[in-house]
Scaffold this active site. Sequence first.
Site, PDB file in Angstrom:
ATOM      1  N   THR A  28       0.844  -1.202   0.000  1.00  0.00           N
ATOM      2  CA  THR A  28       0.000   0.000   0.000  1.00  0.00           C
ATOM      3  C   THR A  28       0.880   1.254   0.000  1.00  0.00           C
ATOM      4  O   THR A  28       0.651   2.191  -0.769  1.00  0.00           O
ATOM      5  CB  THR A  28      -0.941   0.002   1.218  1.00  0.00           C
ATOM      6  OG1 THR A  28      -1.426  -1.327   1.435  1.00  0.00           O
ATOM      7  CG2 THR A  28      -2.126   0.926   1.008  1.00  0.00           C
ATOM      8  N   ALA A  83      -0.858  -0.903   7.128  1.00  0.00           N
ATOM      9  CA  ALA A  83      -0.972  -1.668   8.378  1.00  0.00           C
ATOM     10  C   ALA A  83      -1.558  -3.038   8.047  1.00  0.00           C
ATOM     11  O   ALA A  83      -2.162  -3.229   6.983  1.00  0.00           O
ATOM     12  CB  ALA A  83      -1.871  -0.940   9.378  1.00  0.00           C
ATOM     13  N   LYS A  94       1.352  -3.924  12.833  1.00  0.00           N
ATOM     14  CA  LYS A  94       2.205  -3.684  11.676  1.00  0.00           C
ATOM     15  C   LYS A  94       3.386  -4.645  11.730  1.00  0.00           C
ATOM     16  O   LYS A  94       3.656  -5.251  12.754  1.00  0.00           O
ATOM     17  CB  LYS A  94       2.723  -2.235  11.678  1.00  0.00           C
ATOM     18  CG  LYS A  94       1.654  -1.254  11.260  1.00  0.00           C
ATOM     19  CD  LYS A  94       2.155   0.183  11.130  1.00  0.00           C
ATOM     20  CE  LYS A  94       3.354   0.372  10.261  1.00  0.00           C
ATOM     21  NZ  LYS A  94       3.217  -0.142   8.890  1.00  0.00           N
ATOM     22  N   GLY A  95       4.083  -4.752  10.607  1.00  0.00           N
ATOM     23  CA  GLY A  95       5.284  -5.581  10.585  1.00  0.00           C
ATOM     24  C   GLY A  95       5.168  -6.821   9.730  1.00  0.00           C
ATOM     25  O   GLY A  95       6.107  -7.610   9.653  1.00  0.00           O
ATOM     26  N   GLY A  96       3.999  -6.974   9.051  1.00  0.00           N
ATOM     27  CA  GLY A  96       3.876  -8.101   8.135  1.00  0.00           C
ATOM     28  C   GLY A  96       4.978  -8.090   7.084  1.00  0.00           C
ATOM     29  O   GLY A  96       5.471  -9.131   6.664  1.00  0.00           O
ATOM     30  N   GLU A 103       9.679   1.495  11.034  1.00  0.00           N
ATOM     31  CA  GLU A 103       8.356   2.120  10.916  1.00  0.00           C
ATOM     32  C   GLU A 103       7.944   2.760  12.244  1.00  0.00           C
ATOM     33  O   GLU A 103       7.364   3.847  12.263  1.00  0.00           O
ATOM     34  CB  GLU A 103       7.313   1.084  10.492  1.00  0.00           C
ATOM     35  CG  GLU A 103       7.457   0.661   9.041  1.00  0.00           C
ATOM     36  CD  GLU A 103       6.531  -0.473   8.656  1.00  0.00           C
ATOM     37  OE1 GLU A 103       6.193  -0.564   7.471  1.00  0.00           O
ATOM     38  OE2 GLU A 103       6.150  -1.286   9.521  1.00  0.00           O
ATOM     39  N   LYS A 121      -8.463  -4.605   6.137  1.00  0.00           N
ATOM     40  CA  LYS A 121      -7.575  -4.397   7.283  1.00  0.00           C
ATOM     41  C   LYS A 121      -8.333  -3.917   8.531  1.00  0.00           C
ATOM     42  O   LYS A 121      -7.779  -3.876   9.618  1.00  0.00           O
ATOM     43  CB  LYS A 121      -6.494  -3.367   6.934  1.00  0.00           C
ATOM     44  CG  LYS A 121      -5.656  -3.722   5.701  1.00  0.00           C
ATOM     45  CD  LYS A 121      -4.752  -4.881   5.983  1.00  0.00           C
ATOM     46  CE  LYS A 121      -3.862  -5.278   4.825  1.00  0.00           C
ATOM     47  NZ  LYS A 121      -2.834  -4.339   4.464  1.00  0.00           N
TER      48      LYS A 121
END
Length: 225
Positions: A28, A83, A94-96, A103, A121
């Site tokens: 995104t 996110a 977050k952090g996928g 970030e 989401k």
Amino acid sequence: MDAKEVAARRAVADVQEGMILGLGTGSTATHAIRLLGERIQQEGLRIRGVPTSQRSKAQAEQLGIPLVSFAQVTSIDMTIDGADEINPALHLIKGGGGALVQEKIVACATRELVIICDANKIKPQLGAFPLPIAIIAFGWQATLRHLEAFSYPVHIRTHTDGSPYRTDDGLYIVDMACGTIPDPVAFEQKLKSLVGVAEVGLFTNLAQRVIVGYEDGTTQIQERS
Ligand code: 5RP
């Protein structure tokens, strides 16, 4: 229309001349960086970006977006990022994409964190998406045992060949399958207090605005009260 791109376009429309902008990471955020590049090309918009990963840095450089680091700036006007999950209080997972450490550093230095996403989401509760936790490589087995004590399934993120995934900062990522996280603020603090944990993919009380894009070209905006 791509719903993620619709959200990105709406966020990028709010970017103003002279801003220092945090550049997020993920599919995104990639739309947002590309659209910023377009505004620079077409309108001569002058902004400077702080990237949150090597990937975003490379994309921005390719598009001619001027970059700065924390050596040059003390605060960031706006960050546009994606996110993995967003709850009604605008707390996030977050952090996928593995960039949670940078970030979060950028988000915490930002006056306005704008999250862009599609409707998938938006969740009533966080936790269906496995929670990414960045841990220091040294003694990772000991840190994993601390995390196992929460009784949720945990695993070290790996590449397809089985080798451990490393963040841009050389950290490992543990994905924790919580199912639901009833109190994200308390859980973030609990996990962060563990030795060996570098950062947690819970971003609580950080997002000011969430822009949800839809395939029909419309957006819905949620603001943190
Ligand atoms: C990267 C992230 C991403 O913002 C998150 O994983 C969402 O990614 P995408 O926009 O590809 O769905 O936190 O670390």
